[in-house]
Design an enzyme around this catalytic site. Structure first.
Site, PDB file in Angstrom:
ATOM      1  N   ALA A   1       0.835  -1.203   0.000  1.00  0.00           N
ATOM      2  CA  ALA A   1       0.000   0.000   0.000  1.00  0.00           C
ATOM      3  C   ALA A   1       0.867   1.249   0.000  1.00  0.00           C
ATOM      4  O   ALA A   1       1.813   1.354   0.769  1.00  0.00           O
ATOM      5  CB  ALA A   1      -0.914   0.006   1.221  1.00  0.00           C
ATOM      6  N   ASP A   2       0.522   2.196  -0.869  1.00  0.00           N
ATOM      7  CA  ASP A   2       1.173   3.505  -0.823  1.00  0.00           C
ATOM      8  C   ASP A   2       0.263   4.451  -0.046  1.00  0.00           C
ATOM      9  O   ASP A   2      -0.762   4.028   0.510  1.00  0.00           O
ATOM     10  CB  ASP A   2       1.477   4.026  -2.231  1.00  0.00           C
ATOM     11  CG  ASP A   2       0.231   4.183  -3.107  1.00  0.00           C
ATOM     12  OD1 ASP A   2      -0.897   4.254  -2.562  1.00  0.00           O
ATOM     13  OD2 ASP A   2       0.382   4.244  -4.338  1.00  0.00           O
ATOM     14  N   SER A   3       0.618   5.726   0.003  1.00  0.00           N
ATOM     15  CA  SER A   3      -0.162   6.666   0.823  1.00  0.00           C
ATOM     16  C   SER A   3      -1.594   6.816   0.309  1.00  0.00           C
ATOM     17  O   SER A   3      -2.527   6.943   1.097  1.00  0.00           O
ATOM     18  CB  SER A   3       0.534   8.020   0.890  1.00  0.00           C
ATOM     19  OG  SER A   3       0.728   8.547  -0.407  1.00  0.00           O
TER      20      SER A   3
END
Length: 142
Positions: free
Chosen positions: A95-97
């Protein structure tokens, strides 16, 4: 008359992203300690190196944690069979931001809560999210 046949306690420590560090009883470098009362006369004490971790988590109900795991799997479109547990970090799941924001929005919708930005930024694991949700749901119902 009562007796204890066997008792064990396990303590481990993981440095979290904290700004403060404490030395407790002069054992700051200790990573793992096991206490075991296997014999009748003397308890044993064992110290060992372990993956550094400290986790006290008992706030979230099992149902809440399972629901959060499912929402995380769905939001990240993880393949069938991917293991997501309370210990899973969002970064380890890829997961990224932006994904994290979408996960928080999905959790807000599913649980009928509102997560403040400063609370959302403190979430790094699935367990963190489940614990926060329990706290917010409890506060909302009071």
């Amino acid at each position: 008359m009562a007796s204890i046949a066997r008792a064990e306690v396990f303590i481990s420590a993981r440095p979290l992203s904290c700004r403060h560090s404490k030395v407790v009883n002069g054992m700051s470098g200790l990573t793992s300690v096991s206490f075991s009362g296997r014999s009748k006369n003397f308890p044993s004490l064992r110290s060992q190196s372990a993956l550094p971790r400290f986790r006290i988590s008992c706030a979230a109900k099992t149902e809440t944690l399972e629901k959060v795991c499912e929402i995380v799997k769905q939001q990240l479109a993880l393949p069938e069979g991917t293991s997501v547990t309370g210990e899973s970090t969002f970064s380890a799941l890829g997961a990224d931001s932006l994904d994290t924001v979408e996960i928080v929005m999905g959790l807000e919708e599913a649980f009928g809560i509102n997560v403040e930005e400063e609370n959302a930024q403190s979430i790094t694991t699935v367990q963190d999210a489940a614990d926060l949700i329990e706290k917010l749901v409890e506060a909302k119902s009071s």
